[in-house]
Design an enzyme around this catalytic site. Structure first.
Site, PDB file in Angstrom:
ATOM      1  N   ASN A 110       0.823  -1.219   0.000  1.00 43.27           N
ATOM      2  CA  ASN A 110       0.000   0.000   0.000  1.00 43.27           C
ATOM      3  C   ASN A 110       0.858   1.270   0.000  1.00 43.27           C
ATOM      4  O   ASN A 110       0.598   2.201  -0.776  1.00 43.27           O
ATOM      5  CB  ASN A 110      -0.947  -0.001   1.201  1.00 43.27           C
ATOM      6  CG  ASN A 110      -1.918  -1.170   1.148  1.00 43.27           C
ATOM      7  OD1 ASN A 110      -1.977  -1.895   0.146  1.00 43.27           O
ATOM      8  ND2 ASN A 110      -2.675  -1.370   2.218  1.00 43.27           N
ATOM      9  N   THR A 155     -15.100  37.903 -32.443  1.00 39.45           N
ATOM     10  CA  THR A 155     -15.895  37.557 -31.260  1.00 39.45           C
ATOM     11  C   THR A 155     -17.168  36.955 -31.823  1.00 39.45           C
ATOM     12  O   THR A 155     -17.626  37.344 -32.912  1.00 39.45           O
ATOM     13  CB  THR A 155     -16.253  38.778 -30.375  1.00 39.45           C
ATOM     14  OG1 THR A 155     -17.121  39.629 -31.118  1.00 39.45           O
ATOM     15  CG2 THR A 155     -15.001  39.551 -29.950  1.00 39.45           C
ATOM     16  N   HIS A 156     -17.711  35.979 -31.143  1.00 40.86           N
ATOM     17  CA  HIS A 156     -18.910  35.263 -31.622  1.00 40.86           C
ATOM     18  C   HIS A 156     -18.674  34.645 -33.001  1.00 40.86           C
ATOM     19  O   HIS A 156     -19.623  34.441 -33.762  1.00 40.86           O
ATOM     20  CB  HIS A 156     -20.138  36.184 -31.674  1.00 40.86           C
ATOM     21  CG  HIS A 156     -20.360  36.976 -30.428  1.00 40.86           C
ATOM     22  ND1 HIS A 156     -21.236  36.590 -29.432  1.00 40.86           N
ATOM     23  CD2 HIS A 156     -19.790  38.136 -29.983  1.00 40.86           C
ATOM     24  CE1 HIS A 156     -21.215  37.480 -28.447  1.00 40.86           C
ATOM     25  NE2 HIS A 156     -20.330  38.429 -28.758  1.00 40.86           N
ATOM     26  N   SER A 277      -9.074  11.469 -48.776  1.00 45.11           N
ATOM     27  CA  SER A 277     -10.328  10.737 -48.626  1.00 45.11           C
ATOM     28  C   SER A 277     -10.257   9.461 -49.447  1.00 45.11           C
ATOM     29  O   SER A 277      -9.678   9.455 -50.535  1.00 45.11           O
ATOM     30  CB  SER A 277     -11.492  11.609 -49.100  1.00 45.11           C
ATOM     31  OG  SER A 277     -12.596  10.802 -49.455  1.00 45.11           O
ATOM     32  N   LYS A 283     -10.031  15.582 -51.951  1.00 44.67           N
ATOM     33  CA  LYS A 283     -10.007  16.045 -50.557  1.00 44.67           C
ATOM     34  C   LYS A 283      -8.618  16.136 -49.931  1.00 44.67           C
ATOM     35  O   LYS A 283      -7.737  15.321 -50.204  1.00 44.67           O
ATOM     36  CB  LYS A 283     -10.859  15.118 -49.669  1.00 44.67           C
ATOM     37  CG  LYS A 283     -12.352  15.252 -49.848  1.00 44.67           C
ATOM     38  CD  LYS A 283     -12.903  16.637 -49.548  1.00 44.67           C
ATOM     39  CE  LYS A 283     -12.915  16.986 -48.077  1.00 44.67           C
ATOM     40  NZ  LYS A 283     -13.860  16.181 -47.308  1.00 44.67           N
ATOM     41  N   ASN A 285      -7.775  16.697 -45.930  1.00 38.81           N
ATOM     42  CA  ASN A 285      -8.478  16.865 -44.654  1.00 38.81           C
ATOM     43  C   ASN A 285      -7.514  17.160 -43.495  1.00 38.81           C
ATOM     44  O   ASN A 285      -6.403  16.636 -43.459  1.00 38.81           O
ATOM     45  CB  ASN A 285      -9.276  15.596 -44.324  1.00 38.81           C
ATOM     46  CG  ASN A 285     -10.437  15.395 -45.283  1.00 38.81           C
ATOM     47  OD1 ASN A 285     -11.027  16.357 -45.750  1.00 38.81           O
ATOM     48  ND2 ASN A 285     -10.750  14.149 -45.575  1.00 38.81           N
ATOM     49  N   GLU A 290      -8.290  17.787 -36.205  1.00 40.55           N
ATOM     50  CA  GLU A 290      -9.562  17.233 -35.708  1.00 40.55           C
ATOM     51  C   GLU A 290      -9.323  16.318 -34.511  1.00 40.55           C
ATOM     52  O   GLU A 290     -10.093  16.297 -33.552  1.00 40.55           O
ATOM     53  CB  GLU A 290     -10.261  16.441 -36.805  1.00 40.55           C
ATOM     54  CG  GLU A 290     -10.803  17.321 -37.933  1.00 40.55           C
ATOM     55  CD  GLU A 290     -11.240  16.476 -39.115  1.00 40.55           C
ATOM     56  OE1 GLU A 290     -12.324  15.890 -39.056  1.00 40.55           O
ATOM     57  OE2 GLU A 290     -10.471  16.386 -40.100  1.00 40.55           O
ATOM     58  N   TYR A 317      -6.426   2.335   2.615  1.00 36.29           N
ATOM     59  CA  TYR A 317      -6.281   1.756   1.280  1.00 36.29           C
ATOM     60  C   TYR A 317      -7.483   0.872   0.941  1.00 36.29           C
ATOM     61  O   TYR A 317      -7.988   0.130   1.776  1.00 36.29           O
ATOM     62  CB  TYR A 317      -4.998   0.905   1.195  1.00 36.29           C
ATOM     63  CG  TYR A 317      -4.841   0.250  -0.171  1.00 36.29           C
ATOM     64  CD1 TYR A 317      -4.281   0.945  -1.228  1.00 36.29           C
ATOM     65  CD2 TYR A 317      -5.320  -1.045  -0.409  1.00 36.29           C
ATOM     66  CE1 TYR A 317      -4.170   0.368  -2.487  1.00 36.29           C
ATOM     67  CE2 TYR A 317      -5.216  -1.630  -1.664  1.00 36.29           C
ATOM     68  CZ  TYR A 317      -4.642  -0.917  -2.694  1.00 36.29           C
ATOM     69  OH  TYR A 317      -4.553  -1.485  -3.936  1.00 36.29           O
ATOM     70  N   GLN A 322      -6.320   0.732  -7.236  1.00 34.16           N
ATOM     71  CA  GLN A 322      -5.445   0.291  -8.322  1.00 34.16           C
ATOM     72  C   GLN A 322      -5.979   0.731  -9.691  1.00 34.16           C
ATOM     73  O   GLN A 322      -5.252   0.768 -10.678  1.00 34.16           O
ATOM     74  CB  GLN A 322      -5.169  -1.212  -8.243  1.00 34.16           C
ATOM     75  CG  GLN A 322      -5.986  -2.114  -9.077  1.00 34.16           C
ATOM     76  CD  GLN A 322      -5.541  -3.575  -8.926  1.00 34.16           C
ATOM     77  OE1 GLN A 322      -4.594  -3.895  -8.206  1.00 34.16           O
ATOM     78  NE2 GLN A 322      -6.211  -4.461  -9.599  1.00 34.16           N
ATOM     79  N   LYS A 325      -4.457   3.775 -12.066  1.00 34.45           N
ATOM     80  CA  LYS A 325      -3.377   3.701 -13.059  1.00 34.45           C
ATOM     81  C   LYS A 325      -3.884   3.837 -14.486  1.00 34.45           C
ATOM     82  O   LYS A 325      -3.232   4.459 -15.331  1.00 34.45           O
ATOM     83  CB  LYS A 325      -2.610   2.400 -12.894  1.00 34.45           C
ATOM     84  CG  LYS A 325      -1.758   2.429 -11.674  1.00 34.45           C
ATOM     85  CD  LYS A 325      -1.304   1.054 -11.283  1.00 34.45           C
ATOM     86  CE  LYS A 325      -1.133   0.982  -9.803  1.00 34.45           C
ATOM     87  NZ  LYS A 325      -2.406   1.064  -9.063  1.00 34.45           N
TER      88      LYS A 325
HETATM   89  N1  ARG Z   1      -1.674  -3.487  -7.088  1.00 30.06           N
HETATM   90  C1  ARG Z   1      -2.225  -2.736  -5.995  1.00 30.06           C
HETATM   91  C2  ARG Z   1      -2.537  -1.306  -6.408  1.00 30.06           C
HETATM   92  O1  ARG Z   1      -2.206  -0.935  -7.451  1.00 30.06           O
HETATM   93  C3  ARG Z   1      -1.282  -2.683  -4.868  1.00 30.06           C
HETATM   94  C4  ARG Z   1      -1.420  -3.858  -4.056  1.00 30.06           C
HETATM   95  C5  ARG Z   1      -2.054  -3.606  -2.770  1.00 30.06           C
HETATM   96  N2  ARG Z   1      -2.956  -4.650  -2.646  1.00 30.06           N
HETATM   97  C6  ARG Z   1      -3.444  -5.074  -1.518  1.00 30.06           C
HETATM   98  N3  ARG Z   1      -4.266  -6.047  -1.569  1.00 30.06           N
HETATM   99  N4  ARG Z   1      -3.103  -4.509  -0.419  1.00 30.06           N
HETATM  100  O2  ARG Z   1      -3.135  -0.555  -5.661  1.00 30.06           O
END
Ligand code: ARG
Length: 437
Positions: A110, A155-156, A277, A283, A285, A290, A317, A322, A325
């Site tokens: 953690n 403007t606008h 295109s 075309k 583009n 975009e 925690y 997790q 990520k």
């Molecule tokens: N892989 C977990 C995370 O990204 C960390 C592990 C902690 N897991 C746990 N069961 N205490 O948060």
């Protein structure tokens, strides 16, 4: 390999539970920072006497060997490991034997994953700030080359008053510079070490969190262990900084889409930065522009994701964390590729003076005419009415270029589109990007 917690649950998880909870396929990109964090932890354990010098040296050498392999781009040592932390620890154990079991002294995954994320955010924010510096540097060159090329300001989305192409571009330069400063600040604020918080309540062993921070060159540690393992504010701040950067790139992309249309015709894209295109032979583009607009949706999605994830989580925690990520990595990747694309696109633009100047019609000088009456003593509201009533504003021929140039010179005040003001803007941005981050 058995799980890190298999002493308690020797039968291991059901394969579907393992597949649902496991992350090594996508958190492997934390392997570098995980090893850097472990090296700092080992140094601290050695310094406080929790590791004998021989064990400290063996662990340090083992971790450095793994770090070199990770930096050379190796895939996870065990693709079936639960997560990156497990994969690293188990590989260390396979290579070093029982001494590797001392690495986890006074540490939980953690506080370990929290430290990894702090390291990752600090590096990613710095990388993005540098990429923005390159974008701004290019913008300054392009803006300088077009500092005096007159065009209508809007403007606008209706023609309003004369400005120059350089002045218009520089507005984006200042947005991106604020984005850059924000990212530098995000990196700085991420440099707080959570290591020592353990699972949630620290450790009964005599750890020294300040030594870890010092080892990493960071000025601070968390003072509350629950906060240390559950805080993801620094991730939210990073993702917000990215979302706003992408939003700025989106505004610019939208203008290039408009400007490259036959209706505006202000800009021509180099072929290498345009697409054709599959059906319409004629075309050309503006797909990159975009997609600068379209990709910004991801910034908003990642930010909404992080905020939703955090809302309502009890301390400390929870495994929900997790999920941070996916949003963090997504924001990082999206921003980096968008900034690089914008830098390329900026170098691929030809501003068409024949179109920007013919779009400068005499009606754009109406405010200037009212200003002249004000100089003669008339209240502005009366001058506005008099100029408004003086002719049919729906019909306006192109303005003589001297009249436009005169208007720009008269607007040569701080923040205006005149030459001295533009030189001041260019100098300010040049100075900002020369400061290294
Ligand atoms: N892989 C977990 C995370 O990204 C960390 C592990 C902690 N897991 C746990 N069961 N205490 O948060």
């Amino acid at each position: 390999m058995p799980d890190l917690w298999s002493g308690r649950l020797p039968d291991g998880p059901h394969p579907d539970a393992r597949e649902f909870t496991g992350t090594v396929a996508w958190d492997w990109r934390l392997a570098h920072v995980d090893l850097v964090g472990s090296l700092a932890h080992v140094a601290m354990l050695g310094a406080v006497g929790l590791l004998a010098p021989g064990d400290r040296d063996a662990l340090t050498a083992g971790l450095q060997e793994l770090l070199a392999e990770v930096d050379a781009g190796c895939p996870p040592w065990d693709a079936a490991a639960e997560d990156v932390h497990t994969a690293v620890e188990q590989e260390l154990s396979a290579r070093l034997g029982p001494v590797a079991g001392r690495l986890h002294t006074a540490r939980s995954r953690n506080d370990q994953v929290a430290l990894d994320l702090h390291l990752y955010v600090a590096a990613a924010a710095t990388e993005l700030a540098r990429a923005l510096g390159r974008l701004i540097a290019r913008l300054v060159d392009v803006a300088e080359a077009h500092a005096a090329q007159a065009m209508p300001g809007y403007t606008h989305l209706q023609r309003a008053q004369p400005i120059t192409v350089g002045h218009h571009l520089l507005a984006y330069g200042f947005m991106w510079q604020r984005d850059r400063e924000r990212l530098v600040e995000v990196a700085r604020r991420a440099e707080v070490s959570p290591l020592g918080a353990g699972a949630l309540a620290g450790s009964t062993l005599p750890v020294d969190p300040f030594a870890v921070a010092q080892q990493l060159g960071w000025p601070a540690v968390y003072l509350n262990s629950l906060d240390a393992v559950s805080d993801r504010d620094f991730v939210a701040e990073f993702v917000f900084a990215v979302a706003l950067t992408l939003s700025h790139l989106s505004r610019w992309g939208e203008e290039l889409v408009l400007w490259s249309s036959a209706e505006f015709g202000f800009v021509e894209l180099a072929d290498a930065w345009a697409t054709g295109s599959s059906m319409m032979p004629h075309k050309k583009n503006p797909d990159v522009a975009e997609l600068l607009r379209g990709r910004s949706a991801r910034g908003v999605a990642h930010l909404t994701g992080v905020l939703t994830l955090l809302k309502g989580l009890p301390l400390a925690y929870n495994r929900d964390l997790q999920e941070d990520k996916g949003y963090l990595f997504g924001a990082h990747d999206t921003a980096l590729s968008a900034i690089k694309a914008a830098t390329g696109l900026l170098g691929a633009l030809t501003f068409r003076a024949e179109r920007t100047s013919t779009a400068l019609t005499t009606d754009l000088l109406a405010t200037d005419a009212a200003d002249r009456l004000v100089e003669g003593g008339m209240p502005f509201r009366q001058a506005h009415g008099q100029v408004a009533a003086s002719r049919d504003w729906r019909q306006s021929p192109a303005a003589p270029s001297e009249a436009v140039a005169q208007s720009l010179v008269e607007r040569d005040r701080v923040m205006g589109p005149g030459p001295t003001s533009i030189a001041r803007q260019l100098a300010s941005l040049r100075k900002a990007v020369a400061e290294s981050v």
